[in-house]
Design a protein around this motif. Structure first.
Motif, mmCIF file in Angstrom:
data_model
loop_
_atom_site.group_PDB
_atom_site.id
_atom_site.type_symbol
_atom_site.label_atom_id
_atom_site.label_comp_id
_atom_site.label_asym_id
_atom_site.label_seq_id
_atom_site.Cartn_x
_atom_site.Cartn_y
_atom_site.Cartn_z
ATOM 1 N N ARG A 40 6.057 -2.116 -7.639
ATOM 2 C CA ARG A 40 7.394 -2.686 -7.830
ATOM 3 C C ARG A 40 7.662 -3.886 -6.937
ATOM 4 O O ARG A 40 8.596 -4.650 -7.184
ATOM 5 C CB ARG A 40 8.452 -1.606 -7.614
ATOM 6 C CG ARG A 40 8.473 -0.597 -8.751
ATOM 7 C CD ARG A 40 9.465 0.506 -8.571
ATOM 8 N NE ARG A 40 9.570 1.285 -9.806
ATOM 9 C CZ ARG A 40 10.039 2.509 -9.893
ATOM 10 N NH1 ARG A 40 10.475 3.123 -8.803
ATOM 11 N NH2 ARG A 40 10.098 3.137 -11.047
ATOM 12 N N THR A 41 6.872 -4.048 -5.893
ATOM 13 C CA THR A 41 7.025 -5.217 -5.027
ATOM 14 C C THR A 41 5.971 -6.278 -5.331
ATOM 15 O O THR A 41 5.811 -7.228 -4.567
ATOM 16 C CB THR A 41 6.946 -4.805 -3.545
ATOM 17 O OG1 THR A 41 5.729 -4.073 -3.305
ATOM 18 C CG2 THR A 41 8.131 -3.937 -3.158
ATOM 19 N N GLY A 42 5.251 -6.104 -6.434
ATOM 20 C CA GLY A 42 4.300 -7.121 -6.872
ATOM 21 C C GLY A 42 2.933 -7.059 -6.222
ATOM 22 O O GLY A 42 2.106 -7.964 -6.426
ATOM 23 N N ARG A 43 2.653 -6.006 -5.475
ATOM 24 C CA ARG A 43 1.359 -5.896 -4.775
ATOM 25 C C ARG A 43 0.420 -4.998 -5.584
ATOM 26 O O ARG A 43 0.049 -3.913 -5.188
ATOM 27 C CB ARG A 43 1.602 -5.376 -3.358
ATOM 28 C CG ARG A 43 2.438 -6.341 -2.537
ATOM 29 C CD ARG A 43 3.084 -5.718 -1.312
ATOM 30 N NE ARG A 43 2.130 -5.190 -0.353
ATOM 31 C CZ ARG A 43 2.468 -4.616 0.816
ATOM 32 N NH1 ARG A 43 3.758 -4.527 1.131
ATOM 33 N NH2 ARG A 43 1.547 -4.150 1.625
ATOM 34 N N GLU A 44 0.044 -5.487 -6.759
ATOM 35 C CA GLU A 44 -0.670 -4.676 -7.739
ATOM 36 C C GLU A 44 -2.059 -4.262 -7.267
ATOM 37 O O GLU A 44 -2.478 -3.117 -7.496
ATOM 38 C CB GLU A 44 -0.758 -5.427 -9.066
ATOM 39 C CG GLU A 44 0.598 -5.680 -9.696
ATOM 40 C CD GLU A 44 0.491 -6.247 -11.094
ATOM 41 O OE1 GLU A 44 -0.647 -6.475 -11.565
ATOM 42 O OE2 GLU A 44 1.540 -6.460 -11.730
ATOM 43 N N ASP A 45 -2.791 -5.169 -6.639
ATOM 44 C CA ASP A 45 -4.151 -4.834 -6.199
ATOM 45 C C ASP A 45 -4.130 -3.699 -5.175
ATOM 46 O O ASP A 45 -4.968 -2.778 -5.224
ATOM 47 C CB ASP A 45 -4.843 -6.066 -5.605
ATOM 48 C CG ASP A 45 -5.185 -7.104 -6.666
ATOM 49 O OD1 ASP A 45 -5.150 -6.761 -7.870
ATOM 50 O OD2 ASP A 45 -5.484 -8.256 -6.296
ATOM 51 N N GLU A 46 -3.172 -3.754 -4.252
ATOM 52 C CA GLU A 46 -3.061 -2.693 -3.246
ATOM 53 C C GLU A 46 -2.672 -1.365 -3.896
ATOM 54 O O GLU A 46 -3.176 -0.297 -3.504
ATOM 55 C CB GLU A 46 -2.037 -3.076 -2.189
ATOM 56 C CG GLU A 46 -2.426 -4.271 -1.332
ATOM 57 C CD GLU A 46 -1.287 -4.705 -0.433
ATOM 58 O OE1 GLU A 46 -0.979 -3.981 0.536
ATOM 59 O OE2 GLU A 46 -0.681 -5.752 -0.713
ATOM 60 N N ALA A 47 -1.779 -1.442 -4.868
ATOM 61 C CA ALA A 47 -1.347 -0.219 -5.564
ATOM 62 C C ALA A 47 -2.520 0.429 -6.283
ATOM 63 O O ALA A 47 -2.718 1.652 -6.213
ATOM 64 C CB ALA A 47 -0.234 -0.553 -6.557
#
Length: 330
Positions: free
Chosen positions: A99-106
């Motif tokens: 939801r904060t745009g940090r897709e790779d980390e997610a």
């Protein structure tokens, strides 16, 4: 209102049931974090759970920066633990990262959780829910399919949901994800249907109480449940007092039959709806039985009975001896 000192696990479960309906849920989240900081938990092992709850509250109000701080602190508090509760916190972390745009980390966080799919009953739900937030339903279907194949490898078809164990929850969740994707039934979907049918049949014919009879709806959830599905008042009671009285009497009855280690299973309308999926009816006995089985296998159950002078299991804040204990005699 500040939370009291020496919060224990039961207190935290009660807060989880009622916080979102409170006047100031974000204040409760901050109080939970403060209780951890000030050493106001009865057991410091509950710090991770308290901070995860704070993160869930903040996320529900779209306060993502606060939610991220809380959940990262929760993971620090859990340290080297490796169980379903930690997995749920890590999935929440991934959800907030999406939801904060940090897709790779997610995605990296969730990839690390893949082994838990075949280890913990609720892992299929929290991993796929996090992937759904990141619009990765196809990836969820792929992971769940691989987990189902791994769980089925070299074994005969389970005869019941109990025999299936974690596989039952994998099949259920995979079935729902595939429906969202518009995929046709396959052999695993058919197995999911058969196991759910057997579970519902066992709940209907068993002389013991089906697990669905032990689902407890906190007052805000009960009101919402009956508002959405009025027919369920015939099952759970027309009022919250009637619901609590029915459950207390049933627990007393089960004790008389020799049952031990009894617990109530706190339910939510959101959880029941998610369990039903987009193609199911939350009011259907089969759906409710499957949801109750999921609750029974997951953490968060409320042990019954409490001590006479302890807080009542229903979350009213009153002593058990003056709240639900007398209801068994009414």
């Amino acid at each position: 209102m500040p939370l009291r000192a020496d919060l224990n696990s039961a207190d935290l479960r009660e807060i989880r049931q009622s916080a979102l309906g409170a006047a100031d849920p974000l204040g409760i989240a901050a109080e939970l974090a403060g209780a951890v900081d000030d050493g106001r938990l009865a057991d410091q092992e509950d710090a991770g759970y308290a901070l995860t709850l704070a993160a869930e509250i903040a996320e529900s109000r779209s306060k993502l920066d606060a939610a991220l701080r809380y959940v990262e602190r929760a993971l620090e508090a859990y340290a080297k633990r490796d169980d379903g509760q930690v997995g749920a916190a890590r999935a929440l972390h991934a959800r907030i990262l999406f939801r904060t745009g940090r897709e790779d980390e997610a995605l990296a966080e969730l990839e690390a959780l893949r082994p838990s799919l075949t280890e913990y009953p609720d892992a299929a739900a929290f991993v796929s829910a996090a992937l759904a937030v990141g619009r990765r339903d196809q990836l969820a279907e792929q992971w769940l399919t691989e987990a189902v194949r791994s769980a089925l490898a070299g074994r005969a078809e389970p005869a019941s949901a109990d025999d299936a164990g974690v596989l039952f929850f994998l099949l259920q969740q995979r079935h729902r994800v595939r429906h969202v994707l518009g995929l046709p039934h396959d052999t695993h979907d058919n197995l999911a249907d058969r196991l759910e049918t057997r579970l519902a049949g066992a709940a209907t014919t068993s002389t013991a109480a089906p697990a669905s009879d032990l689902v407890f709806w906190p007052q805000t959830e009960f009101d919402l449940l009956i508002k959405q599905w009025p027919a369920l008042s015939q099952t759970y009671g027309e009022t919250w007092d009637e619901h609590r009285a029915h459950l207390e009497r049933e627990l007393v009855r089960l004790t008389g039959t020799g049952r031990a280690d009894l617990a109530v299973l706190p339910g939510t309308v959101e959880g029941l709806t998610r369990s039903a999926g987009t193609d199911g009816d939350p009011a259907d006995p089969k759906t409710r039985a499957a949801y109750a089985a999921q609750l029974a296998a997951a953490p968060g159950k409320t042990t019954w009975p409490p001590e006479r002078n302890a807080s009542c299991w229903c979350g009213s804040g009153n002593k058990y001896k003056k709240c639900c204990l007398p209801r068994s005699r009414s």
